[in-house]
Each structure stands twice: as C-alpha cells, then as structure tokens.
Write an enzyme that holds these catalytic residues in place. Structure first.
Site, PDB file in Angstrom:
ATOM      1  N   HIS A 308      52.007  35.836  32.399  1.00  0.00           N
ATOM      2  CA  HIS A 308      50.696  35.442  31.884  1.00  0.00           C
ATOM      3  C   HIS A 308      49.702  35.470  33.025  1.00  0.00           C
ATOM      4  CE1 HIS A 308      47.589  33.126  29.837  1.00  0.00           C
ATOM      5  NE2 HIS A 308      48.195  33.515  28.735  1.00  0.00           N
ATOM      6  N   ASP A 365      54.388  33.992  23.022  1.00  0.00           N
ATOM      7  CA  ASP A 365      54.867  35.018  22.097  1.00  0.00           C
ATOM      8  C   ASP A 365      56.363  35.253  22.179  1.00  0.00           C
ATOM      9  OD1 ASP A 365      52.434  35.700  20.854  1.00  0.00           O
ATOM     10  OD2 ASP A 365      51.804  36.664  22.711  1.00  0.00           O
TER      11      ASP A 365
HETATM   12  N1  CMC Z   1      57.706  42.306  32.871  1.00  0.00           N
HETATM   13  C1  CMC Z   1      57.884  42.815  34.112  1.00  0.00           C
HETATM   14  N2  CMC Z   1      57.035  42.665  35.133  1.00  0.00           N
HETATM   15  C2  CMC Z   1      55.917  41.974  34.897  1.00  0.00           C
HETATM   16  C3  CMC Z   1      55.635  41.407  33.644  1.00  0.00           C
HETATM   17  C4  CMC Z   1      56.579  41.588  32.613  1.00  0.00           C
HETATM   18  N3  CMC Z   1      56.365  41.076  31.396  1.00  0.00           N
HETATM   19  N4  CMC Z   1      54.446  40.772  33.675  1.00  0.00           N
HETATM   20  C5  CMC Z   1      53.986  40.937  34.923  1.00  0.00           C
HETATM   21  N5  CMC Z   1      54.872  41.653  35.661  1.00  0.00           N
HETATM   22  C6  CMC Z   1      54.770  41.978  37.101  1.00  0.00           C
HETATM   23  C7  CMC Z   1      53.782  43.117  37.341  1.00  0.00           C
HETATM   24  O1  CMC Z   1      54.437  44.374  37.318  1.00  0.00           O
HETATM   25  C8  CMC Z   1      53.244  42.763  38.714  1.00  0.00           C
HETATM   26  O2  CMC Z   1      54.224  43.109  39.668  1.00  0.00           O
HETATM   27  P1  CMC Z   1      53.766  43.598  41.143  1.00  0.00           P
HETATM   28  O3  CMC Z   1      53.079  42.421  41.755  1.00  0.00           O
HETATM   29  O4  CMC Z   1      55.032  43.978  41.808  1.00  0.00           O
HETATM   30  O5  CMC Z   1      52.850  44.779  40.920  1.00  0.00           O
HETATM   31  C9  CMC Z   1      53.186  41.227  38.685  1.00  0.00           C
HETATM   32  O6  CMC Z   1      54.199  40.837  37.745  1.00  0.00           O
HETATM   33  C10 CMC Z   1      51.842  40.677  38.228  1.00  0.00           C
HETATM   34  O7  CMC Z   1      51.558  41.231  36.951  1.00  0.00           O
HETATM   35  P2  CMC Z   1      50.125  41.717  36.484  1.00  0.00           P
HETATM   36  O8  CMC Z   1      50.273  42.847  35.530  1.00  0.00           O
HETATM   37  O9  CMC Z   1      49.250  41.930  37.680  1.00  0.00           O
HETATM   38  O10 CMC Z   1      49.637  40.415  35.731  1.00  0.00           O
HETATM   39  P3  CMC Z   1      48.409  40.310  34.754  1.00  0.00           P
HETATM   40  O11 CMC Z   1      47.893  38.944  34.878  1.00  0.00           O
HETATM   41  O12 CMC Z   1      47.450  41.427  34.964  1.00  0.00           O
HETATM   42  O13 CMC Z   1      49.070  40.535  33.287  1.00  0.00           O
HETATM   43  C11 CMC Z   1      50.214  40.078  31.269  1.00  0.00           C
HETATM   44  C12 CMC Z   1      49.448  39.489  32.463  1.00  0.00           C
HETATM   45  C13 CMC Z   1      50.416  38.987  30.221  1.00  0.00           C
HETATM   46  C14 CMC Z   1      49.398  41.206  30.611  1.00  0.00           C
HETATM   47  C15 CMC Z   1      51.583  40.609  31.772  1.00  0.00           C
HETATM   48  O14 CMC Z   1      52.344  39.564  32.320  1.00  0.00           O
HETATM   49  C16 CMC Z   1      52.370  41.310  30.661  1.00  0.00           C
HETATM   50  O15 CMC Z   1      52.167  42.506  30.423  1.00  0.00           O
HETATM   51  N6  CMC Z   1      53.281  40.570  29.946  1.00  0.00           N
HETATM   52  C17 CMC Z   1      53.980  41.132  28.821  1.00  0.00           C
HETATM   53  C18 CMC Z   1      53.081  41.114  27.593  1.00  0.00           C
HETATM   54  C19 CMC Z   1      52.947  39.736  27.009  1.00  0.00           C
HETATM   55  O16 CMC Z   1      53.923  39.018  26.844  1.00  0.00           O
HETATM   56  N7  CMC Z   1      51.702  39.361  26.664  1.00  0.00           N
HETATM   57  C20 CMC Z   1      51.412  38.081  26.011  1.00  0.00           C
HETATM   58  C21 CMC Z   1      50.591  37.179  26.861  1.00  0.00           C
HETATM   59  S1  CMC Z   1      50.556  35.501  26.218  1.00  0.00           S
HETATM   60  C22 CMC Z   1      49.774  35.611  24.692  1.00  0.00           C
HETATM   61  C23 CMC Z   1      48.362  35.973  24.821  1.00  0.00           C
HETATM   62  O17 CMC Z   1      47.613  35.390  25.608  1.00  0.00           O
HETATM   63  O18 CMC Z   1      47.931  36.853  24.075  1.00  0.00           O
END
Ligand code: CMC
Length: 430
Positions: A308, A365
């Site tokens: 998140h 989720d």
């Molecule tokens: N699986 C694997 N790696 C992950 C994941 C994941 N679900 N989420 C983040 N990472 C890694 C990402 O690759 C990055 O690694 P590095 O630092 O080595 O490059 C690090 O963690 C930070 O991730 P980010 O993409 O920079 O984080 P963000 O804040 O931009 O994205 C997120 C947040 C929710 C989009 C992401 O965690 C994700 O894609 N999660 C899966 C989708 C999901 O469950 N979404 C629902 C969110 S909660 C409900 C809502 O608010 O709608």
C-alpha cells in the site's frame, strides 16, 4: 515561538526562499511550496504524489506506520464494532455522529432516493450482456446527470446535498441491476422496508416469482465491508473525483470519473485480481513459485492484495476483514479452500525478506474476496461493491473541496522532456 519555516536555496544563484511549514491536527508537517515557482521559477517534482499534500481535509486520517485509520477522528475499529455503514456515512458527510432523530431522518431520505428513473433502465440494454459491471457503472453513473439536472449548481449547498443523496442511494440499485442485466434476469426494485446492505443483496438475488430472505449474517458482513471502504483520504479515485470536480463538472460526472479510476487492479480492482491470482496459484505447494515471481523485476506479476502506498504496517481494514472472514465462513457453514490458501500465502509472504524489507503487508482487498464468495457475490462484482461503499467518501471529499477557501482548479505542472522548437517539415520531405 516564531512560525516554523524551511529554507530552500538555489545553489547556482544563491537565492534562498523561506517556505512556511503548516501543521495539521495530527500527522506530518506540510511545507507550503506555493511560492516556489513565483520566487525561484522552478517547479517541484513528485510523480505519484508520494510527498505532496494536494489539499487540506477534515475527513479521514491514516497513520500508515502505525496502521491507524480514523473517520472524522473515530477509529475504524470502534466504528466497525459499534456503528453501521449508514451511520458512518452520515458521519463522513455531515462531520459528526447523528443523534437518533437525525439518523432516522437520514435513513428515511436515503430510502426515498433508491429508485432510479425508468428511462435509465433502457440504458442497460445498450450494453453487451458480457460487459464488465464496472463498465456499466461508469456509463450509468455518468448518465445520471442527463436525468437529474435540476440540482447541479455546485456552489449551492442544497443542490450538492440533493445530488449526494441521489448518487449515494441509487448506487446499490444501479450496481445490482448491472449484475441482473449480465445474468439476463429481471431487475428487482429496491424495498424501503429493508436496510441498506440488505436491500442491495435483495436486488442482487431475489426473484419476482418467490419470497427471498436475506441472511442476517450476509447483511452484517456486507455492511461491515461497505463501512471499511467508505473513505480513505486522497487515494487515486478520490483524487480523481476532486480533480474532475475542480473543473466545476457536475457531481455525477465527477463521481463517474472516480468509478473509472477505482476499477484499476492497483486500486479497487485488486479484490477481483486477488481471487484471480489465488485461482492461478491453485494449491499451497505453488506458493513459493509465485512468491519468487513477485520478486522478479523482469516479471510483471505482483502479489495482489499486498502493499500500500500509505500503510507500511497491517492495513487495519484487512485485520477487521480477516476476522470477519472466520465468522462469516463459520456462520454460513461455508468451507472455502481459497481462504486457507490466502492464509498460507499471507503467512509465507510475511516471513519473506523481500516483503519484510519493503514493509508489504496484506491490504483490505486481500481478504474481501473470501467474504464476497461466501455471500455469493461474483468476482466481477467485487469492485462494484467497493464503489457502493466508497461513494460516500467521494461525495464528502467533493463537498469539502467546494467549500475550501483555497479551492482552485487542479492543474499539475510537468518537467518537459520532449523536443524543443522543431521546424515543420512538409510531408514530401520527411
Ligand atoms: N508484490 C510485489 N512487490 C511489490 C508489491 C506487490 N504487491 N507492492 C509493492 N511491491 C514492491 C515494488 O516492486 C517496489 O519494489 P522496489 O523498491 O524493489 O522497486 C516496492 O515494493 C515499493 O512499491 P511501489 O510500487 O513503489 O509502491 P506504490 O506505493 O507505488 O504502490 C500499490 C502501491 C498498492 C499500487 C502496490 O503495492 C501494488 O501494486 N499492490 C498490489 C495491488 C493491490 O493490492 N492494490 C490494492 C491497494 S489497497 C486498496 C485500495 O486502496 O484500492
């Protein structure tokens, strides 16, 4: 004590400016960068808004490190235990918990807006039977402005309130009908003797030909899910509603923009994506393979329902939903191997160095799909239910924005990296 400032210095010219530091009632201090462009001729750069507060808001507070979520100051755990979705909705919109009389009036008003214009029924027929219900939601919500255009003056508080009741009360009907249409089943009209979540389940599953009784367990579980999704400060869909609304677009147009933004698997689409992922993983022995895939930078696979932007700890909503999963499965006597698989995956990921280092925890989720499945809600309706729950958050944030003294149209700037001033070349010379 002098007001706190932060000094920003351009080390090529030596010019410094003092930037005021603003305080919230709780949470990080905020550097007011509004003068940076005027004083230094520079923009600030923050893709994804990771460090940028786009507005002030009184509605919802999240402490991502502690895993705290407050609606108007009330912890989500307390609301989940003692309150209801409609009461929390009143709280979000009006800013305070209602007394008994206010609550009864609110519930009554919501009930009196649940019907949708008969002309809107014809819109459903224009969609393909196999259309994703979120596609139908975007279309029908946007088209509400073509039917309810008597109260669209966004500067009039009364108009805003009427439109908010319309969106909030009609969404369950619109959503249930999207499902009924996809099944080729008759639309079931709302019943004002039923409670909010009960009414939705009734419109989803009842038939005109026979009596249908909603299980109290299902009603309670859905009410909790709606409450946990009701608001989440400046997330992607809420920011979209604010941005669309900042152009003074009508509320139905702004909310339909929010519905579209919610649909993506990184946001509200994640609950459906979690179940797809669990179906693909299939069995516990496959978990290590997928944990490895999630860590591979050359693989687009992510562990859906994990991670998140704000929570660097357990999402408090996920904790509440996980507990509710146990209760719902037990009370409805459902045995779902997918829940066991989800538990095993969670356990494995939480022990993994990759997830520990990045503070990736289960989000709301991760478990909601298990409850939806137990209630008989199909996968492609998960995000639709999230939409129903989040509608009050979008409306409250939109309403707050339009009363903000500092309100302006949302208009981000950019760092331009394209070609500079190229002369036009006639087609025959290219
Ligand atoms: N699986 C694997 N790696 C992950 C994941 C994941 N679900 N989420 C983040 N990472 C890694 C990402 O690759 C990055 O690694 P590095 O630092 O080595 O490059 C690090 O963690 C930070 O991730 P980010 O993409 O920079 O984080 P963000 O804040 O931009 O994205 C997120 C947040 C929710 C989009 C992401 O965690 C994700 O894609 N999660 C899966 C989708 C999901 O469950 N979404 C629902 C969110 S909660 C409900 C809502 O608010 O709608």
């Amino acid at each position: 004590m002098a007001n706190k400032t932060v000094t920003l210095t351009d080390n090529t010219t030596g010019k410094s400016i003092e930037l005021p530091v603003m305080q919230g009632s709780v949470g990080p201090e905020v550097i007011d960068i509004r003068s940076v462009y005027k004083e230094l001729g520079m923009f600030t750069y923050d893709p994804g808004f990771a460090s940028t507060a786009a507005c002030s808001s009184d509605i919802t507070y999240i402490d991502g490190d502690k895993g705290t979520l407050l609606y108007r100051g009330y912890p989500i755990e307390e609301l989940a235990e003692h309150s209801s979705y409609l009461e929390a909705s009143y709280l979000l919109w009006y800013g305070a918990l209602p007394n008994a009389e206010q609550y009864a009036e609110f519930v009554d008003k919501v009930k009196r807006h649940t019907m949708i214009h008969e002309g809107l029924k014809d819109f459903y027929a224009g969609f393909h039977r196999d259309a994703h219900p979120m596609a139908i939601m975007v279309g029908i919500v946007g088209s509400l402005s073509a039917f309810y255009h008597d109260s669209l003056d966004v500067w009039d508080a009364r108009h805003r309130e009427i439109s908010a009741y319309r969106v909030f009360a009609k969404l369950p009907t619109i959503a249930a009908w999207a499902y009924r249409y996809s099944q080729g089943q008759p639309f079931v009209y709302p019943r004002n003797d039923l409670e909010h979540s009960e009414n939705f389940l009734h419109m989803m599953f009842a038939f005109p030909s026979e009596e249908y009784t909603v299980s109290p367990v299902a009603k309670r579980a859905l009410d909790l899910i709606l409450m946990l999704h009701a608001d989440h400060e400046q997330n992607a869909s809420t920011s979209t509603v604010r941005l669309a609304g900042s152009t003074l677009a009508n509320p139905f147009a702004a909310i339909s923009a929010g519905v579209a933004a919610l649909w993506g698997p990184s946001h509200g689409g994640a609950s459906e994506a979690v179940v797809n992922m669990l179906e693909t993983i299939g069995t516990v022995d496959q978990i290590p393979k997928y944990i490895e895939k999630a860590q591979d930078k050359d693989d687009t696979f992510r562990l859906m329902g994990f991670g998140h932007r704000v929570y660097k700890n357990f999402d408090p909503r996920a904790k509440l939903i996980r507990t509710a999963c146990y209760e719902v499965l037990e009370e409805l006597k459902v045995e779902d191997p997918m829940f066991d698989l989800a538990m095993a995956l969670e356990e494995r990921a939480l022990k993994d160095e990759y997830f520990i280092k990045r503070k990736l925890y289960p989000n709301v989720d991760f478990y909601s799909g298990v409850i939806f499945r137990a209630l008989g809600i199909p996968k492609n309706m998960f995000t639709v239910v999230f939409t129903i729950g989040r509608s009050i958050g979008w409306l409250s944030q939109w309403n707050e924005m339009l009363q903000d003294d500092e309100f302006r149209i949302g208009r981000p700037r950019q760092r331009y990296t394209g070609p500079v001033s190229r002369p036009y070349v006639p087609i025959e010379k290219r």
